[in-house]
Design a protein around this motif. Sequence first.
Motif, PDB file in Angstrom:
ATOM      1  N   LEU A 133       0.822  -1.201   0.000  1.00 33.37           N
ATOM      2  CA  LEU A 133       0.000   0.000   0.000  1.00 33.37           C
ATOM      3  C   LEU A 133       0.862   1.260   0.000  1.00 33.37           C
ATOM      4  CD1 LEU A 133      -2.813  -1.064   2.490  1.00 33.37           C
ATOM      5  CD2 LEU A 133      -2.963  -0.864   0.008  1.00 33.37           C
ATOM      6  N   THR A 134       1.996   1.191   0.699  1.00 28.70           N
ATOM      7  CA  THR A 134       2.903   2.337   0.707  1.00 28.70           C
ATOM      8  C   THR A 134       3.457   2.590  -0.690  1.00 28.70           C
ATOM      9  OG1 THR A 134       3.513   1.916   3.011  1.00 28.70           O
ATOM     10  CG2 THR A 134       5.010   3.284   1.722  1.00 28.70           C
ATOM     11  N   ARG A 135       3.754   1.524  -1.434  1.00 29.32           N
ATOM     12  CA  ARG A 135       4.216   1.677  -2.810  1.00 29.32           C
ATOM     13  C   ARG A 135       3.137   2.322  -3.683  1.00 29.32           C
ATOM     14  NH1 ARG A 135       8.978   2.126  -4.262  1.00 29.32           N
ATOM     15  NH2 ARG A 135       8.494   1.257  -6.324  1.00 29.32           N
ATOM     16  N   LEU A 136       1.881   1.950  -3.453  1.00 21.63           N
ATOM     17  CA  LEU A 136       0.780   2.532  -4.223  1.00 21.63           C
ATOM     18  C   LEU A 136       0.581   4.008  -3.888  1.00 21.63           C
ATOM     19  CD1 LEU A 136      -1.886  -0.335  -4.077  1.00 21.63           C
ATOM     20  CD2 LEU A 136      -0.486   0.348  -6.040  1.00 21.63           C
ATOM     21  N   ALA A 137       0.938   4.377  -2.653  1.00 18.15           N
ATOM     22  CA  ALA A 137       0.774   5.770  -2.222  1.00 18.15           C
ATOM     23  C   ALA A 137       2.050   6.577  -2.402  1.00 18.15           C
ATOM     24  CB  ALA A 137       0.341   5.808  -0.754  1.00 18.15           C
ATOM     25  N   ALA A 138       3.022   6.035  -3.108  1.00 17.65           N
ATOM     26  CA  ALA A 138       4.311   6.714  -3.285  1.00 17.65           C
ATOM     27  C   ALA A 138       4.108   8.115  -3.843  1.00 17.65           C
ATOM     28  CB  ALA A 138       5.198   5.897  -4.215  1.00 17.65           C
ATOM     29  N   GLY A 139       4.842   9.060  -3.267  1.00 15.32           N
ATOM     30  CA  GLY A 139       4.747  10.452  -3.686  1.00 15.32           C
ATOM     31  C   GLY A 139       4.126  11.342  -2.636  1.00 15.32           C
ATOM     32  N   ILE A 140       3.395  10.744  -1.685  1.00 20.61           N
ATOM     33  CA  ILE A 140       2.816  11.510  -0.583  1.00 20.61           C
ATOM     34  C   ILE A 140       3.844  11.577   0.546  1.00 20.61           C
ATOM     35  CG2 ILE A 140       0.965  11.631   1.118  1.00 20.61           C
ATOM     36  CD1 ILE A 140      -0.805  10.097  -0.763  1.00 20.61           C
ATOM     37  N   PRO A 141       4.136  12.761   1.082  1.00 17.97           N
ATOM     38  CA  PRO A 141       5.110  12.881   2.174  1.00 17.97           C
ATOM     39  C   PRO A 141       4.725  11.985   3.360  1.00 17.97           C
ATOM     40  CG  PRO A 141       4.569  15.038   1.294  1.00 17.97           C
ATOM     41  CD  PRO A 141       3.620  14.086   0.658  1.00 17.97           C
ATOM     42  N   PRO A 142       5.726  11.435   4.049  1.00 14.93           N
ATOM     43  CA  PRO A 142       5.458  10.471   5.133  1.00 14.93           C
ATOM     44  C   PRO A 142       4.491  10.958   6.211  1.00 14.93           C
ATOM     45  CG  PRO A 142       7.774  10.489   4.572  1.00 14.93           C
ATOM     46  CD  PRO A 142       7.164  11.623   3.834  1.00 14.93           C
ATOM     47  N   GLN A 172       2.337  13.435   6.078  1.00 18.01           N
ATOM     48  CA  GLN A 172       1.021  13.657   5.495  1.00 18.01           C
ATOM     49  C   GLN A 172       0.295  12.330   5.308  1.00 18.01           C
ATOM     50  OE1 GLN A 172       0.989  15.634   1.659  1.00 18.01           O
ATOM     51  NE2 GLN A 172      -1.162  15.120   1.292  1.00 18.01           N
ATOM     52  N   LEU A 173       1.018  11.320   4.841  1.00 14.72           N
ATOM     53  CA  LEU A 173       0.430   9.994   4.654  1.00 14.72           C
ATOM     54  C   LEU A 173      -0.056   9.428   5.986  1.00 14.72           C
ATOM     55  CD1 LEU A 173      -0.184   7.581   2.842  1.00 14.72           C
ATOM     56  CD2 LEU A 173       2.180   6.824   3.166  1.00 14.72           C
ATOM     57  N   THR A 174       0.768   9.595   7.022  1.00 16.69           N
ATOM     58  CA  THR A 174       0.380   9.114   8.351  1.00 16.69           C
ATOM     59  C   THR A 174      -0.878   9.822   8.844  1.00 16.69           C
ATOM     60  OG1 THR A 174       2.695   8.662   8.905  1.00 16.69           O
ATOM     61  CG2 THR A 174       1.144   8.820  10.733  1.00 16.69           C
ATOM     62  N   ALA A 175      -0.911  11.145   8.690  1.00 15.32           N
ATOM     63  CA  ALA A 175      -2.064  11.915   9.148  1.00 15.32           C
ATOM     64  C   ALA A 175      -3.323  11.520   8.397  1.00 15.32           C
ATOM     65  CB  ALA A 175      -1.794  13.408   8.978  1.00 15.32           C
ATOM     66  N   MET A 176      -3.232  11.360   7.087  1.00 20.22           N
ATOM     67  CA  MET A 176      -4.400  11.012   6.282  1.00 20.22           C
ATOM     68  C   MET A 176      -4.916   9.617   6.607  1.00 20.22           C
ATOM     69  SD  MET A 176      -3.147  12.544   2.590  1.00 20.22           S
ATOM     70  CE  MET A 176      -4.593  11.932   1.721  1.00 20.22           C
ATOM     71  N   ALA A 177      -3.998   8.641   6.659  1.00 20.41           N
ATOM     72  CA  ALA A 177      -4.412   7.263   6.905  1.00 20.41           C
ATOM     73  C   ALA A 177      -4.980   7.096   8.313  1.00 20.41           C
ATOM     74  CB  ALA A 177      -3.234   6.320   6.693  1.00 20.41           C
ATOM     75  N   MET A 178      -4.357   7.746   9.301  1.00 21.35           N
ATOM     76  CA  MET A 178      -4.862   7.639  10.665  1.00 21.35           C
ATOM     77  C   MET A 178      -6.184   8.370  10.832  1.00 21.35           C
ATOM     78  SD  MET A 178      -1.692   7.646  13.344  1.00 21.35           S
ATOM     79  CE  MET A 178      -0.687   6.160  13.495  1.00 21.35           C
ATOM     80  N   LEU A 233       1.471   5.747  18.940  1.00 23.12           N
ATOM     81  CA  LEU A 233       1.129   5.692  17.517  1.00 23.12           C
ATOM     82  C   LEU A 233       1.879   6.742  16.708  1.00 23.12           C
ATOM     83  CD1 LEU A 233      -2.741   5.082  17.704  1.00 23.12           C
ATOM     84  CD2 LEU A 233      -0.920   3.409  17.337  1.00 23.12           C
ATOM     85  N   ALA A 234       1.867   7.991  17.190  1.00 26.54           N
ATOM     86  CA  ALA A 234       2.535   9.061  16.457  1.00 26.54           C
ATOM     87  C   ALA A 234       4.056   8.930  16.535  1.00 26.54           C
ATOM     88  CB  ALA A 234       2.093  10.419  16.994  1.00 26.54           C
ATOM     89  N   GLY A 235       4.578   8.620  17.722  1.00 24.29           N
ATOM     90  CA  GLY A 235       6.027   8.516  17.890  1.00 24.29           C
ATOM     91  C   GLY A 235       6.625   7.405  17.055  1.00 24.29           C
ATOM     92  N   LEU A 285      -3.833  14.179  14.260  1.00 23.08           N
ATOM     93  CA  LEU A 285      -3.710  15.622  14.469  1.00 23.08           C
ATOM     94  C   LEU A 285      -2.256  16.015  14.696  1.00 23.08           C
ATOM     95  CD1 LEU A 285      -4.956  18.413  14.918  1.00 23.08           C
ATOM     96  CD2 LEU A 285      -5.318  17.785  17.324  1.00 23.08           C
ATOM     97  N   LEU A 286      -1.561  15.264  15.549  1.00 25.53           N
ATOM     98  CA  LEU A 286      -0.159  15.552  15.822  1.00 25.53           C
ATOM     99  C   LEU A 286       0.680  15.422  14.552  1.00 25.53           C
ATOM    100  CD1 LEU A 286       2.100  16.171  17.814  1.00 25.53           C
ATOM    101  CD2 LEU A 286       2.196  13.730  18.377  1.00 25.53           C
ATOM    102  N   SER A 287       0.441  14.353  13.767  1.00 21.86           N
ATOM    103  CA  SER A 287       1.174  14.159  12.520  1.00 21.86           C
ATOM    104  C   SER A 287       0.869  15.272  11.533  1.00 21.86           C
ATOM    105  CB  SER A 287       0.817  12.802  11.904  1.00 21.86           C
ATOM    106  OG  SER A 287       1.166  11.740  12.766  1.00 21.86           O
ATOM    107  N   GLY A 288      -0.405  15.715  11.514  1.00 26.06           N
ATOM    108  CA  GLY A 288      -0.781  16.795  10.613  1.00 26.06           C
ATOM    109  C   GLY A 288      -0.082  18.097  10.947  1.00 26.06           C
ATOM    110  N   VAL A 289       0.045  18.391  12.230  1.00 29.91           N
ATOM    111  CA  VAL A 289       0.750  19.612  12.651  1.00 29.91           C
ATOM    112  C   VAL A 289       2.219  19.533  12.249  1.00 29.91           C
ATOM    113  CG1 VAL A 289       1.525  20.941  14.646  1.00 29.91           C
ATOM    114  CG2 VAL A 289      -0.836  20.108  14.539  1.00 29.91           C
ATOM    115  N   LEU A 290       2.842  18.385  12.486  1.00 29.44           N
ATOM    116  CA  LEU A 290       4.246  18.214  12.110  1.00 29.44           C
ATOM    117  C   LEU A 290       4.412  18.288  10.598  1.00 29.44           C
ATOM    118  CD1 LEU A 290       5.262  15.346  14.564  1.00 29.44           C
ATOM    119  CD2 LEU A 290       5.874  17.764  14.717  1.00 29.44           C
ATOM    120  N   HIS A 291       3.447  17.750   9.872  1.00 26.95           N
ATOM    121  CA  HIS A 291       3.494  17.828   8.409  1.00 26.95           C
ATOM    122  C   HIS A 291       3.451  19.280   7.950  1.00 26.95           C
ATOM    123  CE1 HIS A 291       2.236  17.747   4.236  1.00 26.95           C
ATOM    124  NE2 HIS A 291       1.083  18.299   4.570  1.00 26.95           N
TER     125      HIS A 291
END
Length: 289
Positions: A21-30, A32-38, A72-74, A184-190
């Motif tokens: 799935l990560t290969r299929l989502a290639a191109g999205i910053p890490p 941002q990907l974490t924030a969206m998927a979570m 989860l975020a760490g 939320l935490l991942s989104g702020v860091l993104h």
Amino acid sequence: MSRHDMLGGVALVLWAFLGVLTRLAAGIPPLQLTAMAMTVGGAAGLAVVLARGQASRLRQGALAWAHGVGGLAGYHALYFAALALAPPVEANLLNYLWPLLIVLLSAPVLGLALDARRLSGVVLGLAGCALLLGGGAGFAPAAWPGFLCAAAAALVWALYSVTARRLAGVPTEAVAGFCLGAALLSGVLHALTETTVVPDARQAVAVLLMGLGPLGAAFFLWDAGMKRGDPRLLGTLAYATPVASTALLLAAGEGQAGWRVLAAAALVAGGGLLAAMGRGGKPAKAARL
């Protein structure tokens, strides 16, 4: 194997699909990907919790929120940093030290016995992971911060998983809130460190599947398994995850199978079987929040 051990096993199966799935989502910053998927996983979990009228279970103490959101975020922050700074295959495999750490930390943290069979299973599983690593020596000095992040990620996830047993009073439904908090935490860091990428159709589908599976349902199943199942067994069986993930990547045309992969799979499967035959220890009492 108990029902809760089986739930934890399903989580491991879902995590095996994370690589594809990560290969299929290639191109999205890490991040941002974490924030969206979570967000997807947390929202789906929250919908189930609300539909069952269990919203009150989201009200937990500060320790539970720190454990859930921080774990989860760490873990994911360290994991994605590792893959960005070091060779991804080697960093990913180093990250899979967490099953070994779960088995070993179960003794001092939870007071669970480690018999000879379980320890032998750990050795076989570790040998399988080492074989998959392929004797990678002579890495550039710039790669070592990434490897340190991978090792730290393994420690964070092992501690998160093992200490979840001592927080057994926290209902699994609360993981929905923890996922949204981590998103939320991942989104702020993104927003602070990355440039946002608008996903295309392929990436959007990958994010949706990732949020419903490896970064969604898997967290709930793993939480139930670690709190009410046998963390030593689940920790050792988790050695199968990198092998299964590799097999799926090979099936998707991302590489070629060879004797090393087949031998590693045999070692990992044998280690899991040996661990499953070990004698159980008396679990420690769960701490109340």
